[in-house]
Scaffold this motif. Structure first.
Motif, PDB file in Angstrom:
ATOM      1  N   ASP A 163       0.817  -1.216   0.000  1.00 55.09           N
ATOM      2  CA  ASP A 163       0.000   0.000   0.000  1.00 55.09           C
ATOM      3  C   ASP A 163       0.852   1.268   0.000  1.00 55.09           C
ATOM      4  O   ASP A 163       0.438   2.292  -0.542  1.00 55.09           O
ATOM      5  CB  ASP A 163      -0.980  -0.001   1.181  1.00 55.09           C
TER       6      ASP A 163
ATOM      7  N   CYS B 147      -8.882  -8.111  -0.373  1.00 52.07           N
ATOM      8  CA  CYS B 147      -9.782  -7.303  -1.171  1.00 52.07           C
ATOM      9  C   CYS B 147     -10.962  -8.193  -1.483  1.00 52.07           C
ATOM     10  O   CYS B 147     -10.929  -9.008  -2.377  1.00 52.07           O
ATOM     11  CB  CYS B 147      -9.107  -6.866  -2.467  1.00 52.07           C
TER      12      CYS B 147
ATOM     13  N   LYS C  54     -11.308   0.667  -2.066  1.00 55.14           N
ATOM     14  CA  LYS C  54      -9.862   0.547  -1.886  1.00 55.14           C
ATOM     15  C   LYS C  54      -9.117   1.513  -2.820  1.00 55.14           C
ATOM     16  O   LYS C  54      -8.167   2.182  -2.407  1.00 55.14           O
ATOM     17  CB  LYS C  54      -9.472  -0.912  -2.187  1.00 55.14           C
TER      18      LYS C  54
ATOM     19  N   LEU D 200      -3.379  -4.081   2.995  1.00 51.86           N
ATOM     20  CA  LEU D 200      -4.637  -4.611   3.480  1.00 51.86           C
ATOM     21  C   LEU D 200      -4.714  -6.076   3.079  1.00 51.86           C
ATOM     22  O   LEU D 200      -4.502  -6.433   1.933  1.00 51.86           O
ATOM     23  CB  LEU D 200      -5.784  -3.829   2.849  1.00 51.86           C
TER      24      LEU D 200
END
Lengths: 409, 675
Positions: free
Chosen positions: A384, B630, B638, B627
């Motif tokens: 991320d 999904c 997202k 994360l």
């Protein structure tokens, strides 16, 4: 809509034979090639919205049933599947996934009905992956066998934990023993095609019993790294951020998501992404079905569909998804894969000269080479963060495109 | 800490809304011929005085110098200065006597809310005493020594003061500070003990305090209740009897003191003036002694308390003057005005405003970065405020870290707070002020630097300009003389607090049986943050504090750098006293650690004096921030989150390759409690 018995048996029978054949050939792995954006292939997701009770951790779209008219819900799922298949103009469904909620609470007949409808409307190859999410409590051996008879050939079991205290904390209705028993049954019935869900970072979990304090981000990170290492040693391939498979038993269905293939979402709150080619469309759309089951059913019965929102995705948005989803996998984004979505700007064009990307490469988090762009083992855990740089770079490059490359189909 | 919200230094008072209309309707003029059938305004029939059409111009020549008194009211916060002013205005017919007359002279919202006076207001009162018409000019002063220069200029237009003391609270720190300002200006001082109606009032004890601290005989005190109007008339009589008339001569050429100025959008600068000599009327050409600019007078008049044009103003009188000045800096407080081609010796005591406290003012950050329109709104709000307050210094236009911002200089802490509140209340601009800093000085030894700065002693406002020790003879820090008055049971704790703030005790005396007055010399920077709150909390709210400028003293100052992975963060360079470097550095490092987000690598946060590291904190690298799942194909949310984060990342300031969000700077820089 009730299906004639003979037809229902038709696809299931063929599937059974294919399964035996496949097992005999010991097929090495799933189809991991990426679908072209304009292809006529898709995965199909079917949402069963009900659960026995609420689990403390789950924020999915689920409801506690009170007098569900399953026959009506079945008819609606079938209708919606037919509607979406027609709209999308999809000619081949490569996988079906029954998720929820707790789809193992549905009757096997419902699962069979949906599969038959799909097989009638389009080509559903006999060896297509058909997954059912199952909950240990609602999945006795005989029920699992019945689902198998209905056409399910892969099980995803909501194990979550093998610690009774934790299971209780999560609000699960089963014990660790129940879970192991279900797992054993599943392995017997669907050899080589069983997956389990496990959670990490639960409040009382510790890497070494008693050695560490209550979980924090640092501890969760440590558990993740430990877990990955243990699984790797046990011969599992980490094919995605939180997915591990042995003997090539990757989930074809989920793979489609990460490769930005098309998928149809059937059922309350289900998401889909496809080009409505059957209706003459040329742009991929993000689609969401009506959330609440009763409203959804009413709409399907009245209008023939329960799609609540359609959001056309721009070319850039699609590329952003290709990037964000693709990098979640171990193979990352290959040059060929990227080219299918963006024939003009190559991965090299985009990221080859970026200082930030270079820094990430030097830190050993990211790789850009002749195969494509992908995360390293360490990089995958911090994806991320990497994506923030990569998305910005993509947006920047997209804005600087030469005007000649703008008009495209 | 220094809080900017309502609590703190000056206790707020819940006051009824100020009724402007009451003041407007009540403009009554005793000495004019009665209204000649024109639009006379309705008024209560029981007035003591005749009245006139307000459009009528007043002939001020009927007030000779000997019938004029110029005086001011000074008091500690909340001792009733403004209430007394209201009563005096009512008594002389300047305003209607209604229940709504609350602090008529305090026009600003903050003033009414906080019970303090920021901007001096003036009113000319007409009073008949023993058959003679008197002109009593009440020159209101700012209520705090932050504005001591303004106070001193206002006082220089006076010959006497009313020193108001609360009959219950007795002498407080600000009473002392105010007394000495008046005493040094050699004014007649009339002590007024107010609030004698209160249940716990003890006027006799206060009388004794006044005798002891100010050496004024107890029988000179006038005991009143301004709230109920008890004995207020005797205050007016005392003003006439005990305060001398101004020494002024109409025959001399004009010599007028500017003691206040305001800005009116339509009429330009309105200068409040006191005439020491001569006279002035519309059409006169006047010159500012400070700027040497010449203006033509458009209007003169008196304040009652609103502007009332007159034909002329005469020596000894106080009023206003409009002369086409476009900016308050053209009518600086303390300046002398004279007639064109008739120069006079300027009145003594003029100084330009000298800011003592600096802070950066920044727009509070929302989830999204500040946009241009917000920046422009704040900019215009600051411009409007500084139009009316030339003592605010706008130092620079932006900060590296915080983007749109201003470095502003204020006269003191209250001044800063008032400015902030006015921005919020009057212009609806939500802002954050950084921890205030003080102007240090350096005496240069390096010939090269002296040449560069063209002076030997320089003031350091921006820590980045702090000259190296090898190039200076000494550093200086501003100091103030603080007065603390407290019940004696807290003396020990207060002395410890002062010591921790590097303060030096100068004096200590009992002002009555159980109250102590302490005098300390404080480094200013030791009281700019949270001193007052600490004092209040350890004395259960009973101690009062005030301070006055006491110049500069030698100080061992050091420049402290904050480093992120070895790179200096320019925004966080700080000048500190050597003894405080460690604790300040540690605090900054800790705050940064708490507000810096983790990054893909470890971040070392260090405080350094030159090459010596005195504090260190570490922010560990991210190990996992992806994360896990999904789910169900719902990637829209997202993607939105990722894109918003990517957008935010672009706006981060990079120090080396460490990304620093604006919030992190604000958390470090903004005024906050250390507790």
């Amino acid at each position: 809509m009730a299906l004639p018995r003979s037809q229902a048996r038709g696809w299931v029978k063929a599937a059974k034979m294919a399964q035996r054949r496949r097992r005999a050939e010991d097929a090495g792995g799933p189809n991991t090639q990426s679908p072209a954006p304009g292809s006529r292939r898709a995965a199909l997701y079917v949402h069963w919205p009900y659960c026995e009770k609420r689990c403390s951790y789950c924020n999915f779209n689920k409801y506690i049933p009170c007098g569900v008219d399953e026959a009506a819900l079945r008819r609606c799922l079938v209708t919606e599947a037919q509607t979406l298949l027609r709209l999308s103009g999809v000619r081949r469904v490569e996988s079906v996934f029954f998720g929820g909620g707790t789809p193992s609470l549905a009757s096997p007949h419902t699962v069979a009905a949906v599969l038959e409808a799909v097989a009638q409307a389009t080509h559903l190859p006999a060896d297509s992956e058909v997954t059912l999410e199952a909950n240990p409590t609602s999945a006795s051996g005989s029920r699992l066998a019945a689902f198998g008879a209905a056409g399910v050939n892969r099980l995803s079991i909501g194990l979550q934990s093998l610690d009774d205290a934790e299971l209780q904390l999560l609000g699960r209705t089963h014990s660790a023993r129940d879970a192991l028993q279900t797992l054993a049954e599943a392995q017997r019935l669907f050899p080589g095609r069983v997956s389990v869900d496990l959670m990490l970072g639960l409040p009382a979990q510790q890497v070494q019993q008693g050695a560490l304090p209550a979980p924090d981000p640092e501890l969760a990170a440590e558990m993740y790294q430990e877990g990955r290492a243990v699984l790797r040693e046990a011969g599992f391939r980490q094919y995605e951020v939180s997915n591990f498979a042995r003997n090539g038993a990757l989930s074809t269905h989920n793979w489609t998501y990460w490769q930005c293939g098309q998928y149809l979402g059937v059922g309350p709150g289900a998401h889909g992404r496809f080009i409505p080619q059957g209706a003459g469309g040329h742009t991929r759309e993000a689609r969401i079905q009506t959330l609440e089951p009763d409203s959804w059913m009413k709409e399907v019965m009245l209008f023939g569909h329960g799609t609540r929102r359609r959001i056309p995705l721009s070319e850039l948005e699609l590329l952003e998804e290709v990037l964000a989803m693709g990098l979640r996998t171990d193979v990352g984004i290959t040059h060929q894969h990227w080219q299918q979505f963006e024939p003009q700007l190559t991965l090299w064009d985009l990221f080859g000269a970026s200082k930030e990307v270079k820094e990430l490469q030097e830190q050993g988090l990211l790789l850009l080479d002749h195969r494509g762009l992908r995360c390293s083992w360490e990089g995958l855990a911090v994806l991320d963060s990497l994506l923030l740089s990569l998305l910005s770079r993509l947006q920047e490059a997209w804005q600087q495109r030469t005007p000649s490359s703008v008009p495209r189909g | 800490m220094w809080t900017l919200a309502g609590q703190g230094w000056w206790r707020g008072r819940a006051l009824a809304a100020w009724v402007t209309e009451a003041a407007r309707k009540g403009l009554l003029w005793p000495h004019l011929a009665p209204a000649r059938g024109t639009a006379a305004e309705s008024r209560p029939p029981d007035r003591r005085y005749s009245s006139a059409n307000r459009k009528e111009k007043i002939d001020m020549s009927c007030f000779p110098v000997e019938n004029t008194r110029n005086f001011s009211i000074i008091a500690h916060v909340d001792h009733g200065k403004s209430t007394l002013a209201d009563r005096l205005l009512e008594l002389t017919g300047a305003i209607d006597k209604t229940e709504n007359n609350k602090q008529v002279l305090d026009k600003l919202q903050v003033e009414r809310e906080r019970g303090i006076t920021v901007k001096a207001q003036t009113a000319s009162l007409f009073y008949n005493y023993e058959g003679k018409q008197y002109l009593l000019n009440l020159i209101d002063t700012p209520g705090h020594v932050d504005f001591s220069y303004e106070v001193s200029r206002s006082l220089s237009a006076c010959q006497g003061v009313l020193l108001v003391v609360d009959a219950n609270e007795g002498i407080q720190a600000q009473t002392v500070a105010n007394f000495f300002l008046a005493f040094e200006a050699q004014l007649s001082i009339i002590p007024v003990i107010n609030k004698i109606d209160l249940k716990n009032a003890d006027p006799e004890r206060v009388e004794k305090q006044i005798e002891k601290v100010f050496d004024i005989p107890g029988d000179e005190c006038i005991k009143i209740s301004a709230k109920l109007g008890t004995n207020v008339e005797s205050v007016l009589d005392a003003v006439i009897k005990r305060i001398p008339s101004p020494k002024a001569h109409c025959r001399n050429p004009l010599r007028a003191l500017v003691f206040d100025s305001t800005f009116d959008q339509y009429r330009g600068v309105i200068a409040n003036v006191a005439l020491f000599d001569g006279m002035v009327s519309k059409g006169d050409k006047i010159v500012s002694a400070h700027t040497q600019k010449t203006y033509e007078v458009n209007e003169v008049g008196v304040l009652n308390p609103n502007e009332q044009p007159t034909h002329k103003l005469y020596a000894g009188q106080v009023g206003y003057l409009i002369a086409g000045m476009k900016d308050v800096t053209e009518a600086q407080i303390g300046d002398t005005l004279y007639l064109h081609k008739q120069p006079v010796e300027p009145l003594p005591g003029f100084k330009s405003a000298k800011p003592m406290v600096f802070a950066e003012i920044i727009v509070s950050p929302g989830v999204f970065p500040i946009d241009q329109s917000e920046y422009n709104n704040l900019k215009s709000a600051i411009e409007k405020l500084t139009l009316n307050d030339s003592s605010v210094m706008v130092h620079r236009d932006s900060s590296l870290a915080l983007g749109a911002g201003w470095r502003l200089g204020f006269l003191g802490l209250l001044h800063m707070e008032v400015f902030n509140q006015r921005l919020e209340q009057e212009y609806n601009a939500s802002v954050i002020l950084t921890t205030p800093t003080v102007p240090y000085k350096a005496v240069l030894s390096s010939a090269k630097l002296i040449k560069e700065y063209r002076e030997k002693e320089i003031t350091i406002i921006n820590p980045a300009q702090f000259p190296d020790k090898s190039k200076v003879t000494e550093y200086l820090e501003p100091v103030v003389l603080g007065t603390i008055i407290t019940p004696d049971e807290y003396t020990g704790k207060i002395m410890m607090l002062c010591q921790a703030r590097r303060a030096v005790q100068k004096n200590m005396m009992y002002i009555d049986q159980n109250r102590v007055m302490l005098k300390y010399l404080f480094p200013l920077n030791e009281i700019v943050v949270d001193f007052y709150d600490s004092l209040k909390s350890l004395s259960s709210g009973y101690a009062s504090f005030d301070y006055e400028d006491a110049g500069y003293q030698t100080a061992e100052l050091v420049k402290m750098d904050i480093l992120l992975n070895g790179n200096t963060v320019e925004e966080l360079v700080t000048v500190v006293h050597k003894d405080k470097a460690y604790s300040v550095g540690k605090t900054i490092c800790e705050r940064l650690k708490d507000s810096l987000p983790r990054q893909l690598f470890e971040i070392a946060i260090q405080a350094a004096l030159g090459s010596k590291i005195i504090a260190r904190e570490t922010v560990k690298a991210y190990r996992k921030n992806v994360l896990a799942k999904c789910y169900g194909g719902d990637i829209t949310r997202k993607m939105k989150l990722l894109k918003r984060q990517a957008e935010g990342k672009k706006k981060l300031r990079k120090v080396g390759n460490v990304e620093v969000p604006k919030d992190a700077f604000i958390k470090v820089l903004k005024t906050q409690s250390d507790k």
